[in-house]
Design an enzyme around this catalytic site. Structure first.
Site, PDB file in Angstrom:
ATOM      1  N   LYS A 101       0.796  -1.218   0.000  1.00  0.00           N
ATOM      2  CA  LYS A 101       0.000   0.000   0.000  1.00  0.00           C
ATOM      3  C   LYS A 101       0.832   1.273   0.000  1.00  0.00           C
ATOM      4  CE  LYS A 101      -3.604  -0.031  -0.413  1.00  0.00           C
ATOM      5  NZ  LYS A 101      -4.831  -0.336  -1.196  1.00  0.00           N
TER       6      LYS A 101
HETATM    7  N1  PMP Z   1      -3.107  -7.370   1.369  1.00  0.00           N
HETATM    8  C1  PMP Z   1      -3.047  -6.543   2.425  1.00  0.00           C
HETATM    9  C2  PMP Z   1      -2.378  -7.022   3.671  1.00  0.00           C
HETATM   10  C3  PMP Z   1      -3.643  -5.272   2.360  1.00  0.00           C
HETATM   11  O1  PMP Z   1      -3.596  -4.444   3.421  1.00  0.00           O
HETATM   12  C4  PMP Z   1      -4.271  -4.880   1.156  1.00  0.00           C
HETATM   13  C5  PMP Z   1      -4.917  -3.525   1.053  1.00  0.00           C
HETATM   14  N2  PMP Z   1      -5.985  -3.295   1.896  1.00  0.00           N
HETATM   15  C6  PMP Z   1      -4.324  -5.789   0.095  1.00  0.00           C
HETATM   16  C7  PMP Z   1      -3.706  -7.016   0.225  1.00  0.00           C
HETATM   17  C8  PMP Z   1      -5.069  -5.491  -1.182  1.00  0.00           C
HETATM   18  O2  PMP Z   1      -4.538  -4.459  -1.923  1.00  0.00           O
HETATM   19  P1  PMP Z   1      -5.463  -3.525  -2.820  1.00  0.00           P
HETATM   20  O3  PMP Z   1      -6.122  -2.528  -1.907  1.00  0.00           O
HETATM   21  O4  PMP Z   1      -4.530  -2.883  -3.776  1.00  0.00           O
HETATM   22  O5  PMP Z   1      -6.503  -4.365  -3.492  1.00  0.00           O
END
Ligand code: PMP
Length: 337
Positions: free
Chosen positions: A49
């Protein structure tokens, strides 16, 4: 993002991205495919992120929305908030984070240590006006000079991945990608990379991985947003199609249960030496399932989103797992997986 010719990066911002693409040996040998994980836990704020947080911040600055001393407000499962808190320190802003109280104590504590103002709120569905995301939008509107990062529906999120994560994967794998597999929270990572890879080669299979308790698997498979069960994973799954996910190519979807995700992260720890979070279990198990569908000889890329350190009191604690009806994997028991 990226480095200079001298190998020196410019501050925190310059250190975001250009993460290694790690070959997962055990699973590559097991499947006969190359299973590659983008090491996003190596970003300076510790997760995938950081890229979205940086992209959102830079666009807000360029649009003149964010002025020195201003406040960035966000509703987050933790990692976006952590990235934003680092970036706000680095660029002279305040961070105000709204987070559901169901998220790990490690992430909430870290946000406070970084100096963010943290408001924990009960976890309620998106349709409830007090949902953490909707609440964060209202709080931002009430504070003069504040910007709402709005990671779910602000396309700066997926643009960051289209412009950095996607091209890095393409370059690091020398264009040899047969499939891209990722779970989605906001959808920024999945969609940004999927759009980029399809642009390079329309044959790349894009596979959405989903935990239980999320509506996206049934949506991707049959067009209907329907969810069943629940998951201990954090930061992934959704009850709706965000603007960031909208229009992203989806060739297939896999649903992974929590026990499989757990077995996968323990296997990554014991066989590969990688200590990773729960969404990685969904991603890597999804990559293995995709390898099974495609057959040997394919290259499958996924994301190693964050470190296990953020979940030590949960995913790596047998007593906590037992309260969720899950079994802590035992070292000897992994040989068969
Ligand atoms: N894995 C973790 C540990 C996350 O914190 C996030 C984001 N909330 C994601 C995956 C997914 O990423 P995205 O928001 O880009 O879909």
């Amino acid at each position: 993002m990226g480095g200079s010719a001298l190998g020196i990066t410019d501050g925190f911002v310059g250190a975001v991205g250009e993460t290694p693409l790690i070959r997962l040996h055990g699973l590559s040998e097991l499947t006969g495919c190359e299973i590659l994980g983008k090491a996003e836990f190596m970003n300076p704020g510790g997760s995938v992120k950081d890229r979205a947080a940086l992209g959102i911040l830079l666009e807000a600055e360029q649009e003149g929305l964010l002025k020195p001393g201003g406040t960035v407000v966000e509703g987050t499962a933790g990692n976006t908030g952590i990235g934003l808190a680092h970036l706000c320190n680095a660029r002279g802003y305040k961070a105000l984070i709204v987070i559901p109280d169901t998220q790990s104590a490690e992430k909430i504590g870290l946000l406070r240590s970084l100096g963010a103002e943290v408001r924990t709120v009960p976890a309620v569905p998106y349709r409830d006006p007090n949902n953490y995301v909707r609440l964060s939008g209202r709080i931002a509107a009430e504070i003069p000079g504040a910007v709402w990062a709005n990671q779910f529906d602000n396309l700066a999120n997926r643009r960051a991945h289209f412009n950095s994560t996607g091209p890095e994967i393409w370059r690091q794998s020398a264009g040899k990608v047969d499939a891209w597999v990722a779970a989605t929270g906001t959808g920024g990572t999945y969609a940004g990379v999927a759009l980029y890879l399809k642009q390079q080669n329309p044959q790349v299979q894009c596979v959405l991985a989903d935990p239980h308790g999320s509506a996206l698997y049934s949506w991707a498979k049959g067009g209907e947003l329907a969810m069943e069960g629940s998951s201990i994973t954090e930061g992934i799954g959704n009850s709706r199609v965000t603007a960031n996910l909208e229009g992203a190519p989806i060739d297939d979807a896999v649903r992974i249960d929590d026990q499989s995700a757990l077995d996968t992260i323990y296997q990554l720890l014991w066989r590969e030496g990688l200590f990773l979070g729960g969404s990685v279990g969904i991603n890597v198990a999804g990559a293995v399932e995709t390898a099974g569908r495609l057959g040997p000889g394919h290259t499958i890329v996924t994301v190693l989103c964050d470190s296990g350190d953020r979940y030590r009191s949960r995913l790596y604690d047998g007593d906590w797992l037992a309260t969720k009806g899950l079994q802590q994997p035992q070292r000897a028991g992994l040989e068969a997986i």
